[in-house]
Write a protein that holds these residues in place. Structure first.
Motif: not given
Length: 284
Positions: A77, A80-81, A84, A130, A274-275, A278-279, A282
């Motif tokens: 994570l 990836i963050k 992003a 993705s 990317s966001r 991540y979401q 998460y």
């Protein structure tokens, strides 16, 4: 002196084991702990200490296994963050360099539209990459979870989001749960009959064979899940690599157009995906 001390310790352990009795409760995961002593206070203290030691051991084992998986996911994570954030920075830089914020055409939701076949293919490749990355990470987490081979931890994954990441695996988790229920019942019955009839009773041979059979099935199913999880993880990596190759090819084609407006849209799409990735991860 060392030999005598060792002998005394062995004798003390044997005496302790003779007075200690631990019996599984049929149909449950509970156990009954008894210690025989002429001193009630000592008996209670021994029972409490044994129970605490068993609880501490179980908690420490589970904590170690879950901590390893959690640490691995946290690292994924974080990467990836970071990606992003870098892509969002690229969007802002392109906006400053080109001054392009809109092509002047928007859809009903106000999103910018670009009439470019190359861009459309790149957007599809970005989404596919993705999806493949998310799938690879989830299957990697599942693989990490079953690596230690602990039947209790593995059966506890039934119905979780990790099990859902691999078709068919959840059925194996449920099978292990059922086998462990049978194991507990057989183990309890065997212990009760041993105490009632003595270890030489022929009936115990059949019960021991049944218990050994269930134990072998659990071991076999745990190994099968480990192999399936490893194969699924490797397959997901291959798919991700292929999707990355398609993405790189489409990105190169889009870059060749040297169009700042399209480059800006590409950067926006990458940052959005990317966001979203991540979401999604998460939330698991």
């Amino acid at each position: 002196f060392p030999t005598r001390r060792s002998s005394d310790l062995d004798h003390a352990v044997k005496v302790f084991e003779k007075h200690l009795k631990i019996t599984p409760q049929s149909g449950t995961r509970l156990i009954d702990i008894q210690y025989t002593s002429s001193d009630p206070g000592l008996a209670a203290a021994v029972v409490n200490d044994v129970a605490k030691s068993l609880v501490d051991y179980t908690l420490n084992s589970r904590y170690a296994a879950t901590t390893e998986v959690s640490g691995w996911l946290t690292g994924q994570l974080a990467d990836i963050k970071k990606e992003a954030e870098q892509q969002q920075g690229n969007v802002e830089e392109l906006q400053r360099e080109s001054g392009v914020y809109s092509l002047g055409i928007s859809d009903s939701q106000g999103k910018e539209i670009a009439y470019s076949a190359t861009l459309d293919r790149l957007q599809q490749a970005t989404l596919a990459l993705s999806t493949a990355t998310a799938n690879r990470i989830l299957k990697g987490a599942l693989y990490k979870s079953v690596q230690n081979g602990d039947p209790e931890l593995i059966s506890g994954l039934a119905g979780s989001s990790l099990a859902g990441a691999s078709p068919g695996v959840n059925n194996s988790f449920l099978l292990i749960q059922n086998l462990r229920t049978q194991q507990a019942a057989l183990d309890s019955q065997f212990a009760a009959d041993t105490s009632k009839y003595g270890s030489a009773n022929p009936k115990l041979g059949d019960e021991k064979a049944g218990l050994d059979s269930v134990n072998a099935q659990i071991k076999s199913e745990v190994a099968r899940i480990g192999e399936r999880a490893a194969n699924d993880y490797q397959a997901s990596q291959i798919v991700e690599d292929k999707m990355r190759g398609v993405y790189d090819q489409e990105r190169k084609a889009a870059d060749g157009q040297n169009d700042k407006a399209i480059a800006l849209l590409i950067a926006r799409q990458e940052a959005t995906d990317s966001r979203t990735l991540y979401q999604t991860l998460y939330s698991h």
